[in-house]
Each structure stands twice: as structure tokens, then as C-alpha cells.
Write a protein that holds these residues in place. Structure first.
Motif, PDB file in Angstrom:
ATOM      1  N   CYS A  96       0.863  -1.169   0.000  1.00  0.00           N
ATOM      2  CA  CYS A  96       0.000   0.000   0.000  1.00  0.00           C
ATOM      3  C   CYS A  96       0.912   1.235   0.000  1.00  0.00           C
ATOM      4  N   ALA A  97       0.541   2.265  -0.765  1.00  0.00           N
ATOM      5  CA  ALA A  97       1.418   3.425  -0.868  1.00  0.00           C
ATOM      6  C   ALA A  97       0.625   4.722  -0.856  1.00  0.00           C
ATOM      7  N   GLN A  98       1.214   5.745  -0.273  1.00  0.00           N
ATOM      8  CA  GLN A  98       0.618   7.079  -0.242  1.00  0.00           C
ATOM      9  C   GLN A  98       1.067   7.844  -1.478  1.00  0.00           C
ATOM     10  N   GLY A  99       0.093   8.343  -2.246  1.00  0.00           N
ATOM     11  CA  GLY A  99       0.424   9.114  -3.435  1.00  0.00           C
ATOM     12  C   GLY A  99       0.101   8.380  -4.720  1.00  0.00           C
ATOM     13  N   TRP A 100       0.340   9.058  -5.846  1.00  0.00           N
ATOM     14  CA  TRP A 100       0.032   8.502  -7.169  1.00  0.00           C
ATOM     15  C   TRP A 100       1.150   7.603  -7.695  1.00  0.00           C
ATOM     16  N   GLY A 101       2.372   7.963  -7.394  1.00  0.00           N
ATOM     17  CA  GLY A 101       3.481   7.188  -7.905  1.00  0.00           C
ATOM     18  C   GLY A 101       3.880   7.590  -9.318  1.00  0.00           C
ATOM     19  N   ARG A 102       4.961   6.990  -9.794  1.00  0.00           N
ATOM     20  CA  ARG A 102       5.536   7.346 -11.090  1.00  0.00           C
ATOM     21  C   ARG A 102       4.608   7.032 -12.252  1.00  0.00           C
ATOM     22  N   ALA A 103       3.923   5.919 -12.178  1.00  0.00           N
ATOM     23  CA  ALA A 103       3.128   5.473 -13.322  1.00  0.00           C
ATOM     24  C   ALA A 103       2.014   6.450 -13.661  1.00  0.00           C
ATOM     25  N   VAL A 104       1.484   7.121 -12.650  1.00  0.00           N
ATOM     26  CA  VAL A 104       0.355   8.024 -12.869  1.00  0.00           C
ATOM     27  C   VAL A 104       0.810   9.469 -12.934  1.00  0.00           C
ATOM     28  N   ALA A 105       1.663   9.877 -12.009  1.00  0.00           N
ATOM     29  CA  ALA A 105       2.017  11.296 -11.884  1.00  0.00           C
ATOM     30  C   ALA A 105       3.502  11.576 -12.059  1.00  0.00           C
ATOM     31  N   GLY A 106       4.309  10.565 -12.254  1.00  0.00           N
ATOM     32  CA  GLY A 106       5.736  10.802 -12.427  1.00  0.00           C
ATOM     33  C   GLY A 106       6.453  11.176 -11.154  1.00  0.00           C
ATOM     34  N   THR A 107       5.817  10.883 -10.019  1.00  0.00           N
ATOM     35  CA  THR A 107       6.429  11.216  -8.729  1.00  0.00           C
ATOM     36  C   THR A 107       6.614   9.953  -7.899  1.00  0.00           C
ATOM     37  N   GLU A 108       7.521  10.024  -6.945  1.00  0.00           N
ATOM     38  CA  GLU A 108       7.720   8.888  -6.057  1.00  0.00           C
ATOM     39  C   GLU A 108       6.560   8.790  -5.070  1.00  0.00           C
ATOM     40  N   PHE A 109       6.306   7.571  -4.601  1.00  0.00           N
ATOM     41  CA  PHE A 109       5.356   7.413  -3.517  1.00  0.00           C
ATOM     42  C   PHE A 109       5.899   8.129  -2.284  1.00  0.00           C
ATOM     43  N   GLU A 110       5.004   8.757  -1.537  1.00  0.00           N
ATOM     44  CA  GLU A 110       5.445   9.481  -0.343  1.00  0.00           C
ATOM     45  C   GLU A 110       5.765   8.532   0.800  1.00  0.00           C
ATOM     46  N   PHE A 111       5.080   7.407   0.850  1.00  0.00           N
ATOM     47  CA  PHE A 111       5.328   6.415   1.888  1.00  0.00           C
ATOM     48  C   PHE A 111       4.799   5.079   1.398  1.00  0.00           C
ATOM     49  N   VAL A 112       5.486   4.008   1.764  1.00  0.00           N
ATOM     50  CA  VAL A 112       5.090   2.662   1.368  1.00  0.00           C
ATOM     51  C   VAL A 112       5.042   1.770   2.603  1.00  0.00           C
ATOM     52  N   GLY A 113       3.998   0.934   2.707  1.00  0.00           N
ATOM     53  CA  GLY A 113       3.872   0.040   3.838  1.00  0.00           C
ATOM     54  C   GLY A 113       4.836  -1.126   3.782  1.00  0.00           C
ATOM     55  N   GLN A 114       4.662  -2.065   4.699  1.00  0.00           N
ATOM     56  CA  GLN A 114       5.562  -3.213   4.791  1.00  0.00           C
ATOM     57  C   GLN A 114       5.183  -4.358   3.869  1.00  0.00           C
ATOM     58  N   GLY A 115       3.952  -4.377   3.415  1.00  0.00           N
ATOM     59  CA  GLY A 115       3.542  -5.373   2.438  1.00  0.00           C
ATOM     60  C   GLY A 115       2.825  -6.570   3.030  1.00  0.00           C
ATOM     61  N   THR A 116       2.033  -7.233   2.188  1.00  0.00           N
ATOM     62  CA  THR A 116       1.372  -8.481   2.545  1.00  0.00           C
ATOM     63  C   THR A 116       1.547  -9.450   1.376  1.00  0.00           C
ATOM     64  N   GLN A 117       1.887 -10.685   1.685  1.00  0.00           N
ATOM     65  CA  GLN A 117       2.219 -11.668   0.649  1.00  0.00           C
ATOM     66  C   GLN A 117       0.960 -12.296   0.061  1.00  0.00           C
ATOM     67  N   VAL A 118       0.924 -12.339  -1.260  1.00  0.00           N
ATOM     68  CA  VAL A 118      -0.136 -13.041  -1.981  1.00  0.00           C
ATOM     69  C   VAL A 118       0.522 -14.137  -2.814  1.00  0.00           C
ATOM     70  N   THR A 119       0.052 -15.351  -2.636  1.00  0.00           N
ATOM     71  CA  THR A 119       0.566 -16.491  -3.391  1.00  0.00           C
ATOM     72  C   THR A 119      -0.597 -17.170  -4.079  1.00  0.00           C
ATOM     73  N   VAL A 120      -0.488 -17.311  -5.399  1.00  0.00           N
ATOM     74  CA  VAL A 120      -1.546 -17.936  -6.180  1.00  0.00           C
ATOM     75  C   VAL A 120      -1.025 -19.259  -6.727  1.00  0.00           C
ATOM     76  N   SER A 121      -1.679 -20.333  -6.349  1.00  0.00           N
ATOM     77  CA  SER A 121      -1.252 -21.651  -6.789  1.00  0.00           C
ATOM     78  C   SER A 121      -1.929 -22.004  -8.106  1.00  0.00           C
ATOM     79  N   SER A 122      -1.177 -22.713  -8.939  1.00  0.00           N
ATOM     80  CA  SER A 122      -1.722 -23.084 -10.252  1.00  0.00           C
ATOM     81  C   SER A 122      -2.440 -24.423 -10.192  1.00  0.00           C
TER      82      SER A 122
END
Length: 122
Positions: A96-122
Motif C-alpha cells: 500500500c502506498a501514499q500518493g500517485w506514484g511514477r506510473a500516474v504522476a511521475g512522482t515517487e510514492f510518499e510512503f510505502v507500507g511493509q507489504g502483505t504476501q499473496v501467493t496464487v497456486s496453479s
């Protein structure tokens, strides 16, 4: 201080759903665009989706368009990512990230969380 705490990750089967949540604190959530990004093993950070402060504008990476839905609850200061029709290539650590990021606005995210793992089995 700013905190972004992701939850909801886990193991899913191909074609199945998962819903991620991100609890935000330490800043004025309802005045900030928010985003999701992911990082697969051995790869760089990939932007997934972004949402404006008032939910009027949404953006998705082509790889998830039509399968993922970003949303937010400004009263709860919480960001969501509903993921449907999951594929093995969606396996990644989701941030999860605060802000638009490079892809949308060309700016860095202001803050990024620690993350949660998603695993998809085939």
C-alpha cells in the motif's frame, strides 16, 4: 508518524479471489491519492493501481485491469484491493502506498507500507 498496515494476503487458487486492506494513520487520508504496488520474487516494484482522494479517478495496470478493483473508505482511513480471477503471475508482495506514484504522476510514492504476501497456486 505515517503508518500503512496491509492485511488480507495469503494463499489463493487460480481463478479465486482475495481482498487486501490497508489501514492508514499519521496523515490526512481523505486528502491523499493512494496506490497499490507489488513486487514479485526477483523483480522490481510494479505499480498496480491508484485512486484519487475522493474516489473519482481510478487507474489500473494493464496486467490487472478488469480483474482488480481499488476502493477506499475515508471514514475508516482504509484502502482496499479486491482481486478476482487471480493468476499465478499475481504472486507477489503487495504494498500500500501514499500518493500517485511514477506510473500516474511521475512522482515517487510518499510512503510505502511493509507489504502483505499473496501467493496464487496453479
Amino acid at each position: 508518524q505515517v503508518q500503512l498496515v496491509e492485511s488480507g494476503g495469503g494463499l489463493a487458487h487460480t481463478g479465486g479471489p482475495l481482498r487486501l486492506s490497508c489501514a492508514a494513520s499519521g496523515f490526512t487520508f481523505n486528502r491523499n491519492a493512494m496506490s497499490w504496488a507489488r513486487q514479485a520474487p526477483g523483480k522490481g516494484l510494479e505499480w498496480v493501481s491508484s485512486l484519487s482522494a475522493d474516489s473519482s479517478d481510478t487507474y489500473y495496470a494493464d496486467s490487472v485491469k478488469g480483474r482488480f478493483t481499488i476502493s477506499r473508505d475515508n471514514f475508516k482511513s482504509t484502502l482496499y484491493l479486491q482481486m478476482d480471477n487471480l493468476k499465478p503471475e499475481d504472486t507477489a508482495l503487495y504494498y500500500c502506498a501514499q500518493g500517485w506514484g511514477r506510473a500516474v504522476a511521475g512522482t515517487e510514492f510518499e510512503f510505502v507500507g511493509q507489504g502483505t504476501q499473496v501467493t496464487v497456486s496453479s
